[in-house]
Design an enzyme around this catalytic site. Structure first.
Site, PDB file in Angstrom:
ATOM      1  N   ARG A   1      33.322  46.457  37.530  1.00  0.00           N
ATOM      2  CA  ARG A   1      33.923  45.847  36.336  1.00  0.00           C
ATOM      3  C   ARG A   1      32.817  45.285  35.830  1.00  0.00           C
ATOM      4  NH1 ARG A   1      32.187  41.822  37.165  1.00  0.00           N
ATOM      5  NH2 ARG A   1      33.333  40.950  35.686  1.00  0.00           N
ATOM      6  N   GLY A   2      33.242  44.814  34.515  1.00  0.00           N
ATOM      7  CA  GLY A   2      32.242  44.145  33.655  1.00  0.00           C
ATOM      8  C   GLY A   2      31.773  45.173  32.701  1.00  0.00           C
ATOM      9  N   ALA A   3      31.941  44.735  31.094  1.00  0.00           N
ATOM     10  CA  ALA A   3      31.947  45.914  30.088  1.00  0.00           C
ATOM     11  C   ALA A   3      30.493  46.536  30.385  1.00  0.00           C
ATOM     12  CB  ALA A   3      31.818  45.194  28.909  1.00  0.00           C
TER      13      ALA A   3
ATOM     14  N   ARG B   1      39.330  52.877  31.586  1.00  0.00           N
ATOM     15  CA  ARG B   1      39.991  51.515  31.465  1.00  0.00           C
ATOM     16  C   ARG B   1      39.798  51.330  29.628  1.00  0.00           C
ATOM     17  NH1 ARG B   1      37.996  46.224  34.244  1.00  0.00           N
ATOM     18  NH2 ARG B   1      39.614  45.414  33.445  1.00  0.00           N
TER      19      ARG B   1
ATOM     20  N   GLN C   1      37.253  36.622  39.101  1.00  0.00           N
ATOM     21  CA  GLN C   1      35.748  37.062  39.150  1.00  0.00           C
ATOM     22  C   GLN C   1      35.016  35.845  38.957  1.00  0.00           C
ATOM     23  OE1 GLN C   1      38.288  38.049  37.123  1.00  0.00           O
ATOM     24  NE2 GLN C   1      38.232  40.078  36.539  1.00  0.00           N
TER      25      GLN C   1
ATOM     26  N   ASP D   1      33.748  42.104  25.916  1.00  0.00           N
ATOM     27  CA  ASP D   1      34.136  43.675  26.158  1.00  0.00           C
ATOM     28  C   ASP D   1      34.123  44.260  24.922  1.00  0.00           C
ATOM     29  OD1 ASP D   1      35.504  41.634  28.331  1.00  0.00           O
ATOM     30  OD2 ASP D   1      35.010  43.641  29.219  1.00  0.00           O
TER      31      ASP D   1
ATOM     32  N   ASN E   1      37.451  39.199  25.373  1.00  0.00           N
ATOM     33  CA  ASN E   1      36.895  38.995  26.429  1.00  0.00           C
ATOM     34  C   ASN E   1      37.938  38.714  27.517  1.00  0.00           C
ATOM     35  OD1 ASN E   1      34.482  38.642  28.026  1.00  0.00           O
ATOM     36  ND2 ASN E   1      34.811  36.418  28.181  1.00  0.00           N
ATOM     37  N   LYS E   2      37.627  38.382  28.621  1.00  0.00           N
ATOM     38  CA  LYS E   2      38.571  38.112  29.809  1.00  0.00           C
ATOM     39  C   LYS E   2      39.528  37.018  29.315  1.00  0.00           C
ATOM     40  CE  LYS E   2      38.501  39.731  32.948  1.00  0.00           C
ATOM     41  NZ  LYS E   2      39.644  40.847  33.283  1.00  0.00           N
TER      42      LYS E   2
HETATM   43  O1  MRU Z   1      38.262  42.999  33.836  1.00  0.00           O
HETATM   44  P1  MRU Z   1      36.844  42.795  34.105  1.00  0.00           P
HETATM   45  O2  MRU Z   1      36.305  42.070  35.185  1.00  0.00           O
HETATM   46  O3  MRU Z   1      36.274  44.068  33.828  1.00  0.00           O
HETATM   47  O4  MRU Z   1      36.397  41.905  32.695  1.00  0.00           O
HETATM   48  C1  MRU Z   1      34.997  41.381  32.643  1.00  0.00           C
HETATM   49  C2  MRU Z   1      34.855  40.572  31.444  1.00  0.00           C
HETATM   50  O5  MRU Z   1      35.778  40.306  30.558  1.00  0.00           O
HETATM   51  C3  MRU Z   1      33.361  40.201  31.149  1.00  0.00           C
HETATM   52  O6  MRU Z   1      33.630  38.863  30.796  1.00  0.00           O
HETATM   53  C4  MRU Z   1      33.020  41.083  29.969  1.00  0.00           C
HETATM   54  O7  MRU Z   1      32.890  42.467  30.669  1.00  0.00           O
HETATM   55  C5  MRU Z   1      31.514  40.741  29.990  1.00  0.00           C
HETATM   56  S1  MRU Z   1      30.527  41.242  31.220  1.00  0.00           S
HETATM   57  C6  MRU Z   1      28.940  41.002  31.011  1.00  0.00           C
END
Ligand code: MRU
Length: 337
Positions: free
Chosen positions: A41-43, A81, A188, A229, A239-240
């Site tokens: 996970r993470g963009a 996603r 996370q 994201d 973002n998250k």
């Molecule tokens: O749901 P996730 O864990 O994929 O969400 C991740 C985030 O929101 C991060 O802050 C974002 O992707 C930036 S990662 C460099």
């Protein structure tokens, strides 16, 4: 993640920090499922693994209609996603290369090479963003910062976006303390960010998300630094979930609010954050923790996993192409066209 030409190893982020378990996937289907299930996970990491997924689809295509198989793989990966644009950006890059290929052998070779380039470029962008951010912040003494979610090596090509800036501050002895929000409901922050920072000997204090206001009120934190994201043409940032509340808090407490993301996170095709599809996940993620009930059985839950921070609350968007200060459509266009 580790690329092996015929397979991709993914560190299962669902099991950290208790267990360091690697999963091997051999096809696009496995990669799509790993993205959906949050193994990875993470963009940026989602985009990179999807690119490897397309490369795997070519590697393992049967003798029949290989083009249809790769097209199907791209479709499946793009449905994994919805919010992080890096996924679609990486798939579009892979698709462009795919369209130039005249044989399966050529596609195997060129798609693998493109995926490796996407991975390497992301790592290079991470390091460049850290330089850009430090030049912008220009701290004259060690600072304390607060971050949200995980934006480190696990979420990217290998160094980190917001966490890359934090790493660089530490390397330059300009970091006093990182406050890491635990980041409900997937945690996370506590499971991944605290793990990454502790492993690298970077001073980290973990806090409940709801403690952020109290931390800022103490006056020690100078910057909130987060990833993204998707960033739209006017500088709004998805973002998250919880990022927007932090931006509101930052403004109230006169603390800087910085977003750090590679240009692959910028989506100039969307006018504003209102156009972003926000992923909503299962209510069980709030109602339960590892199968243990935390709420009345069957209670209705609202579980958006991202929110949109308006550009007006952001002091700087840092990318490898440069910094957009006080983002708006003019500043975004100047850098991203
Ligand atoms: O749901 P996730 O864990 O994929 O969400 C991740 C985030 O929101 C991060 O802050 C974002 O992707 C930036 S990662 C460099």
């Amino acid at each position: 993640m580790r690329w092996h030409e015929h397979s991709l190893d993914l560190l299962d982020q669902r099991l950290l920090p208790a267990e360091e378990h690697w999963i091997t996937v051999e096809g696009a289907e496995g990669v799509a499922q790993s993205i959906r299930d949050m193994v990875v996970r993470g963009a940026p990491a989602i985009g990179i693994s999807a690119a490897y997924g397309v490369a795997l689809a070519a590697r393992h295509a049967g003798g029949g209609d290989w083009k249809a198989e790769i097209r199907q793989a791209i479709r499946e990966l793009s449905a994994s996603r919805p919010t992080a644009v890096n996924l679609f950006w990486a798939l579009q890059r892979m698709e462009r290369v795919f369209h130039q290929c005249h044989s399966l052998a050529e596609a195997e070779k060129r798609l693998a090479a493109e995926a490796v380039s996407i991975h390497k470029e992301d790592l290079a962008a991470n390091r460049e963003m850290a330089d850009q951010a430090l030049a912008f912040m220009n701290p004259d003494k060690p600072v304390s910062v607060l971050t949200h979610c995980n934006t480190g090596a696990l979420a990217t090509g290998g160094y980190g976006t917001a966490l890359g800036v934090i790493r660089r501050l530490h390397e330059r002895k300009l970091l006093k303390q990182v406050y890491a929000d635990e980041t409900r409901p997937w945690l996370q922050g506590s499971r991944l960010t605290a793990w990454e920072l502790a492993r690298d000997g970077i001073p980290v204090t973990l806090n409940a998300d709801s403690a952020a206001a109290a931390i800022l009120a103490r006056g020690e934190v100078r910057w909130i630094i987060v990833g993204a994201d998707r960033i739209t043409a006017n500088g709004d940032v998805a973002n998250k979930i919880g990022t927007y509340s932090l931006a509101v808090l930052a403004r109230h407490h006169k603390v800087g609010f910085m977003v750090v993301a590679p240009s692959s996170t910028v989506d100039m095709s969307l006018a504003s954050g209102a156009d972003i599809t926000i992923e909503e996940r299962e209510g069980t993620e709030i109602r339960e923790m590892r199968g243990i009930p935390l709420a009345p059985d069957g209670i209705r839950v609202f579980n958006p996993v991202f929110d949109v921070t308006p550009a007006s609350l952001i002091d700087a968007i840092v990318t490898e192409k440069g910094v957009v200060h006080n983002p708006n459509i003019t500043g975004m266009r100047a850098l991203f066209g």
